[in-house]
Design a protein around this motif. Structure first.
Motif, mmCIF file in Angstrom:
data_model
loop_
_atom_site.group_PDB
_atom_site.id
_atom_site.type_symbol
_atom_site.label_atom_id
_atom_site.label_comp_id
_atom_site.label_asym_id
_atom_site.label_seq_id
_atom_site.Cartn_x
_atom_site.Cartn_y
_atom_site.Cartn_z
ATOM 1 N N PHE A 6 -12.914 91.276 -0.295
ATOM 2 C CA PHE A 6 -13.416 89.959 -0.752
ATOM 3 C C PHE A 6 -12.756 88.576 -0.320
ATOM 4 C CE2 PHE A 6 -15.209 93.138 -3.732
ATOM 5 C CZ PHE A 6 -16.380 92.946 -3.703
ATOM 6 N N LYS A 7 -13.442 87.621 0.085
ATOM 7 C CA LYS A 7 -12.937 86.527 0.861
ATOM 8 C C LYS A 7 -12.663 85.446 -0.247
ATOM 9 C CE LYS A 7 -15.281 87.103 5.303
ATOM 10 N NZ LYS A 7 -16.103 86.217 6.033
ATOM 11 N N THR A 8 -11.558 84.649 -0.218
ATOM 12 C CA THR A 8 -11.439 83.565 -1.312
ATOM 13 C C THR A 8 -12.639 82.649 -1.125
ATOM 14 O OG1 THR A 8 -8.990 83.702 -0.730
ATOM 15 C CG2 THR A 8 -9.653 81.670 -2.096
ATOM 16 N N GLY A 9 -12.963 82.433 -2.466
ATOM 17 C CA GLY A 9 -14.106 81.442 -2.744
ATOM 18 C C GLY A 9 -15.407 82.020 -2.508
ATOM 19 N N GLU A 10 -15.594 83.625 -2.187
ATOM 20 C CA GLU A 10 -16.691 84.198 -2.013
ATOM 21 C C GLU A 10 -17.692 83.919 -3.285
ATOM 22 O OE1 GLU A 10 -18.297 88.476 -0.295
ATOM 23 O OE2 GLU A 10 -16.302 88.108 -0.234
ATOM 24 N N VAL A 46 -18.343 90.690 -22.180
ATOM 25 C CA VAL A 46 -19.816 91.131 -22.076
ATOM 26 C C VAL A 46 -20.471 90.251 -21.366
ATOM 27 C CG1 VAL A 46 -21.672 91.529 -23.673
ATOM 28 C CG2 VAL A 46 -19.565 92.038 -24.434
ATOM 29 N N ILE A 47 -21.248 90.795 -20.302
ATOM 30 C CA ILE A 47 -22.230 90.162 -19.431
ATOM 31 C C ILE A 47 -23.553 90.709 -19.516
ATOM 32 C CG2 ILE A 47 -22.519 89.486 -16.896
ATOM 33 C CD1 ILE A 47 -19.894 89.501 -16.739
ATOM 34 N N SER A 48 -24.521 90.020 -19.656
ATOM 35 C CA SER A 48 -25.894 90.360 -19.632
ATOM 36 C C SER A 48 -26.631 89.662 -18.512
ATOM 37 C CB SER A 48 -26.587 89.967 -20.867
ATOM 38 O OG SER A 48 -27.982 89.997 -20.948
ATOM 39 N N GLY A 49 -27.059 90.522 -17.510
ATOM 40 C CA GLY A 49 -27.871 89.702 -16.425
ATOM 41 C C GLY A 49 -27.050 88.657 -15.826
ATOM 42 N N GLY A 50 -25.798 88.967 -15.747
ATOM 43 C CA GLY A 50 -25.008 87.839 -15.171
ATOM 44 C C GLY A 50 -24.578 86.756 -15.875
ATOM 45 N N GLN A 51 -25.101 86.747 -16.945
ATOM 46 C CA GLN A 51 -24.685 85.759 -17.793
ATOM 47 C C GLN A 51 -23.635 86.027 -18.895
ATOM 48 O OE1 GLN A 51 -26.120 82.261 -17.853
ATOM 49 N NE2 GLN A 51 -27.297 83.499 -15.946
ATOM 50 N N VAL A 52 -22.400 85.135 -19.093
ATOM 51 C CA VAL A 52 -21.196 85.602 -19.647
ATOM 52 C C VAL A 52 -21.568 85.273 -21.287
ATOM 53 C CG1 VAL A 52 -18.800 85.227 -20.176
ATOM 54 C CG2 VAL A 52 -19.686 85.275 -17.705
ATOM 55 N N VAL A 53 -21.519 86.420 -22.242
ATOM 56 C CA VAL A 53 -21.843 86.305 -23.377
ATOM 57 C C VAL A 53 -20.505 86.284 -24.198
ATOM 58 C CG1 VAL A 53 -22.842 87.387 -25.452
ATOM 59 C CG2 VAL A 53 -24.061 87.626 -23.102
ATOM 60 N N VAL A 54 -19.441 87.118 -23.860
ATOM 61 C CA VAL A 54 -18.096 87.314 -24.454
ATOM 62 C C VAL A 54 -17.057 87.213 -23.468
ATOM 63 C CG1 VAL A 54 -16.670 88.774 -25.756
ATOM 64 C CG2 VAL A 54 -19.233 88.368 -26.586
ATOM 65 N N ASN A 55 -15.973 86.327 -23.571
ATOM 66 C CA ASN A 55 -15.087 86.473 -22.426
ATOM 67 C C ASN A 55 -13.943 86.173 -23.380
ATOM 68 O OD1 ASN A 55 -13.254 86.249 -20.312
ATOM 69 N ND2 ASN A 55 -13.886 84.079 -19.792
ATOM 70 N N HIS A 56 -13.081 87.255 -23.473
ATOM 71 C CA HIS A 56 -11.573 86.849 -23.911
ATOM 72 C C HIS A 56 -10.572 87.108 -23.009
ATOM 73 C CE1 HIS A 56 -13.695 88.721 -28.042
ATOM 74 N NE2 HIS A 56 -13.814 87.237 -27.752
ATOM 75 N N PHE A 57 -10.914 87.070 -21.636
ATOM 76 C CA PHE A 57 -9.792 86.936 -20.862
ATOM 77 C C PHE A 57 -9.548 85.752 -20.284
ATOM 78 C CE2 PHE A 57 -11.775 91.252 -20.527
ATOM 79 C CZ PHE A 57 -10.698 92.296 -20.494
ATOM 80 N N GLY A 58 -9.822 84.646 -20.759
ATOM 81 C CA GLY A 58 -9.432 83.285 -20.258
ATOM 82 C C GLY A 58 -10.536 82.674 -19.536
ATOM 83 N N SER A 59 -10.278 81.221 -19.363
ATOM 84 C CA SER A 59 -11.360 80.580 -18.649
ATOM 85 C C SER A 59 -11.537 81.101 -17.206
ATOM 86 C CB SER A 59 -10.894 79.235 -18.584
ATOM 87 O OG SER A 59 -9.675 79.094 -17.698
ATOM 88 N N LEU A 60 -12.928 80.716 -16.785
ATOM 89 C CA LEU A 60 -13.217 81.101 -15.368
ATOM 90 C C LEU A 60 -12.422 80.262 -14.490
ATOM 91 C CD1 LEU A 60 -17.079 81.612 -16.038
ATOM 92 C CD2 LEU A 60 -15.233 83.511 -15.989
ATOM 93 N N GLN A 61 -12.216 80.836 -13.248
ATOM 94 C CA GLN A 61 -11.592 79.645 -12.306
ATOM 95 C C GLN A 61 -11.647 80.531 -11.058
ATOM 96 O OE1 GLN A 61 -7.303 79.433 -13.725
ATOM 97 N NE2 GLN A 61 -6.893 81.397 -13.939
#
Length: 429
Positions: free
Chosen positions: A80-84, A414-429
């Motif tokens: 996978f490429k950076t920024g993909e 937990v992700i439903s249909g691409g939508q993040v419902v639960v995320n305990h792994f930290g912020s998206l970046q």
């Protein structure tokens, strides 16, 4: 007693109210999810994990690209490429899996909150016994499919214990049975459920109040006894059951509309009627011991059994029936009866343990019974898998489920249909 037309008229009124409430619930629950996670749903998402269970096997060192609510690609991280993707989560020493598919729940009737079920790892749920509606959800909310009310005999189970309102349709003729099936299909039922339950099974949650003499006799009769196979139907305290002719009418009408029939069966007499009528599915592993010839007949007729082994673990026949069914190579899928006491409102690790111990499954087999196999059984393409084109219904836990199975009940993502419902792994970046 009201006639059948009156029952259907009242039922339609309840359905309309439920559909309006469901629409509002979906709208508000989506807002709640966004507030809790702080995420609005990235257009694309790249996930990296030490392990990926794709619905069939556990694989190492893979990354998963999600776009437009579906799995776009799966492959080694370096591919996978950076920024993909517009968002990126490195899960580290974690396991990524498809969201679980619960095939036997009583969500609406028992008023179990859908958002709690979703947050605890179940992304698709089949509600069997309750209000009927077309399938909905799957994009940030729990995907829900229904059977609608249970077709049963007048004064039969579950009417005798819980009443008929929003739960059961009593039918007394083949014509009424066919009309009930057509109505349910027209309202969106994905499967038709019937009850073949005379009561009295020791250890069954629905029989705890029933006649104790009959209760004990059913528990102690030998598994291969022909007398036992019909004892319940001859006992005057037994609950009324649908006759074979009416069950055949239900099955025939359901099959005309490309729907399977699931039967609540718990002892040999109900099992025999279900087999004779060509029922497709047993909603539970039966509670009382089932003679091996009947299990062999079920296997020959390609019956599918939904486990609910944890719910019925106190039943005297569960171990015998499950191990025999496994030895026969019968299809056994994950289901827990969410809404029953002591059953988690989400993934049930104990059910997986029973599938492995009594059903002789490996962990990947048990996970598959709750994901890829269940998705195929529902007829929803690629549901329950992690492969290109599949719905992006995903969960992740820290660590390896081989060592920490209980973690599945508390997923960190937990992700439903691409939508993040639960995320305990930290912020998206």
């Amino acid at each position: 007693m009201k006639n059948f037309a009156d029952v259907l008229s009242n039922y339609l009124q309840h359905v309309r109210c439920f559909q309006a409430a469901a629409a509002m619930a979906i709208f508000f629950s989506a807002q709640v999810y966004a507030q809790e996670t702080g995420e609005t749903g990235p257009a694309s998402l790249l996930l990296h994990a030490a392990r990926v269970f794709d619905g069939n096997e556990m694989r190492s060192g893979l990354s998963v690209l999600v776009k437009d609510g579906r799995i776009a690609r799966i492959g080694p991280r370096h591919s996978f490429k950076t920024g993909e993707a517009s968002a990126d989560i490195d899960l580290g020493e974690a396991t990524l899996l498809p969201g679980f598919i619960e095939l036997h729940a009583h969500l609406a009737f028992q008023k179990v909150p859908a958002d709690i079920v979703l947050k605890h790892g179940v992304t698709t749920l089949r509600d069997v016994g309750g209000p009927v509606h077309p399938p909905y959800g799957g994009e940030g909310s729990l995907r829900v499919l229904t059977s609608g009310r249970i077709i049963t005999a007048p004064h039969g189970y579950p009417i005798v214990t819980m009443g008929a309102l929003d739960l059961a349709i009593p039918v007394a003729s083949e014509a009424e049975a066919r009309e009930a099936v057509r109505h349910l299909v027209g309202e969106g039922a994905v499967i038709i459920k019937i009850a073949l339950e005379p009561g009295s099974e020791a250890g069954a949650p629905w029989s705890s109040h029933h006649d104790h003499t009959h209760h004990d006799a059913a528990h102690t009769a030998p598994a291969d006894s022909h007398h036992h196979a019909h004892a319940a139907s001859h006992d005057q305290s037994a609950w009324p059951m649908l006759p074979e002719s009416i069950v055949k009418a239900v099955v025939d009408e359901a099959h005309r509309h490309q729907r399977k029939v699931s039967a609540h069966v718990a002892e040999p007499s109900g099992v025999q009627v279900a087999l004779n009528a060509g029922v497709d599915e047993w909603a539970h592993m039966p509670c009382n011991p089932i003679p091996e010839p009947l299990l062999k007949q079920a296997r020959a007729q390609n019956v599918t059994i939904i486990g609910t082994l944890d719910t019925l673990s106190k039943c005297g026949g569960i171990a015998h029936n499950t191990t025999t069914w496994a030895e026969l190579g019968g299809e056994l899928l994950y289901g827990t009866e969410i809404a029953h006491p002591d059953i988690p409102w989400g993934i049930d690790a104990q059910e997986l343990m029973y599938l492995m111990h009594l059903g002789k499954m490996t962990l990947p087999d048990a996970l598959g019974a709750a994901t890829a196999k269940a998705g195929r059984y529902l007829g929803i393409p690629l549901l329950g898998t992690i492969q290109p084109g599949a719905p992006a219904d995903l969960i992740a836990i820290r660590g390896n489920p081989e060592q920490q199975l209980k973690r599945l009940e508390y997923p960190d993502l937990v992700i439903s249909g691409g939508q993040v419902v639960v995320n305990h792994f930290g912020s998206l970046q």
